[in-house]
Design an enzyme around this catalytic site. Structure first.
Site, PDB file in Angstrom:
ATOM      1  CB  ALA A   1      43.403  46.136  26.703  1.00 55.98           C
ATOM      2  NE  ARG A   2      47.849  41.439  23.746  1.00 57.62           N
ATOM      3  CZ  ARG A   2      48.890  41.235  22.971  1.00 57.62           C
ATOM      4  NH1 ARG A   2      50.012  40.748  23.492  1.00 57.62           N
ATOM      5  NH2 ARG A   2      48.840  41.509  21.686  1.00 57.62           N
ATOM      6  CG  HIS A   3      47.569  42.745  32.284  1.00 55.14           C
ATOM      7  ND1 HIS A   3      48.222  41.749  32.958  1.00 55.14           N
ATOM      8  CD2 HIS A   3      48.449  43.216  31.362  1.00 55.14           C
ATOM      9  CE1 HIS A   3      49.458  41.623  32.490  1.00 55.14           C
ATOM     10  NE2 HIS A   3      49.612  42.501  31.518  1.00 55.14           N
TER      11      HIS A   3
ATOM     12  CG  ASN B   1      42.487  42.576  42.151  1.00 57.99           C
ATOM     13  OD1 ASN B   1      43.544  41.942  42.147  1.00 57.99           O
ATOM     14  ND2 ASN B   1      41.408  42.135  41.512  1.00 57.99           N
TER      15      ASN B   1
ATOM     16  CE  LYS C   1      36.259  55.258  16.080  1.00 56.07           C
ATOM     17  NZ  LYS C   1      35.498  55.173  17.363  1.00 56.07           N
TER      18      LYS C   1
ATOM     19  NE  ARG D   1      44.806  35.559  42.793  1.00 55.90           N
ATOM     20  CZ  ARG D   1      43.941  34.568  42.965  1.00 55.90           C
ATOM     21  NH1 ARG D   1      42.690  34.851  43.338  1.00 55.90           N
ATOM     22  NH2 ARG D   1      44.307  33.312  42.795  1.00 55.90           N
TER      23      ARG D   1
ATOM     24  NE  ARG E   1      51.889  42.783  29.722  1.00 54.53           N
ATOM     25  CZ  ARG E   1      51.670  42.401  28.473  1.00 54.53           C
ATOM     26  NH1 ARG E   1      52.688  42.353  27.623  1.00 54.53           N
ATOM     27  NH2 ARG E   1      50.464  42.054  28.077  1.00 54.53           N
TER      28      ARG E   1
END
EC number: 2.1.1.148
Length: 215
Positions: A81-83, A170, A154, A172, A181
């Protein structure tokens, strides 16, 4: 003894943009449409030259890849999620935690119960961590059996709990993800995910990403 097992990540490439869309975008800049070959060798050479060698990488944003990812841990999901230049639709714990409610206990920790637990949690190379994951899974199951609402239950989910998601990105941004990664210093699980994402790409698209891979 709880040992690290094979990283079970299941990736399906659901859809991807044809290469000629990217080459068309590049040719728009110079109005050189008459030199295109509908995603053939000329267009591939153009994409490699402009998008990779000349680093005019915004042209690569016209290429999109849609993946279905199954089996990663919530810890790995946080890393992914950091991307932020990507789209995520993640399996909801609010609606799906009931999957544990009617199961038998995961205790004692033995081979049979480990095999059952591995469907729900990702094991690491550390025995203590893996045992803690199984115990947390059992505690979560007990909480759900006591009819605690999923929205509250949860909060007891271990970081090792498996999830799945639809993931769109996408070219890029995928280059950036793979460059970071696939490094040996990356979290082992997201490194396995990154390599699996690359392997799931169409063969004629891999040239865009090969130089991003870290040995």
């Amino acid at each position: 003894m709880v040992e690290k097992r094979e990283c079970k990540i299941d990736i399906t490439l659901l859809h991807y943009t044809p290469l000629h869309i990217c080459s068309h975008a590049i040719r728009t800049c110079w109005q050189s449409f008459d030199k295109g070959d509908n995603g053939g060798e000329k267009d591939i050479s153009l994409i490699d030259r402009v998008g990779n060698k000349y680093k005019h990488a915004s042209t690569l944003e016209h290429l999109y890849y849609n993946f279905y990812i199954k089996g990663i841990s919530r810890a790995c999901l946080q890393e992914l999620a950091r991307h932020r230049m990507a789209s995520f639709s993640v399996k909801s714990s609010r609606y799906t935690l009931k999957e544990l409610k009617d199961l038998p206990s995961f205790l004692p920790i033995n081979e049979e119960n480990l095999a059952r637990a591995e469907k729900y949690v990702v094991f690491t190379s550390n025995e203590q961590v893996n045992e803690a994951s199984v115990l947390a899974l059992e505690r979560l199951r007990e909480i759900l059996c006591n009819n605690v609402n999923n929205d509250i239950a949860k909060f007891a989910m271990p970081e090792s709990y498996r999830t799945e998601l639809s993931f769109s990105i996408n070219a890029r941004s995928l280059q950036n993800l793979l460059a970071l990664r696939t490094s040996k210093s990356a979290l082992w699980e997201i490194r396995a995910l990154a390599l699996a994402l690359f392997e799931s790409l169409p063969e004629d698209h891999k040239f865009i990403f090969e130089e991003c891979l870290q040995s």
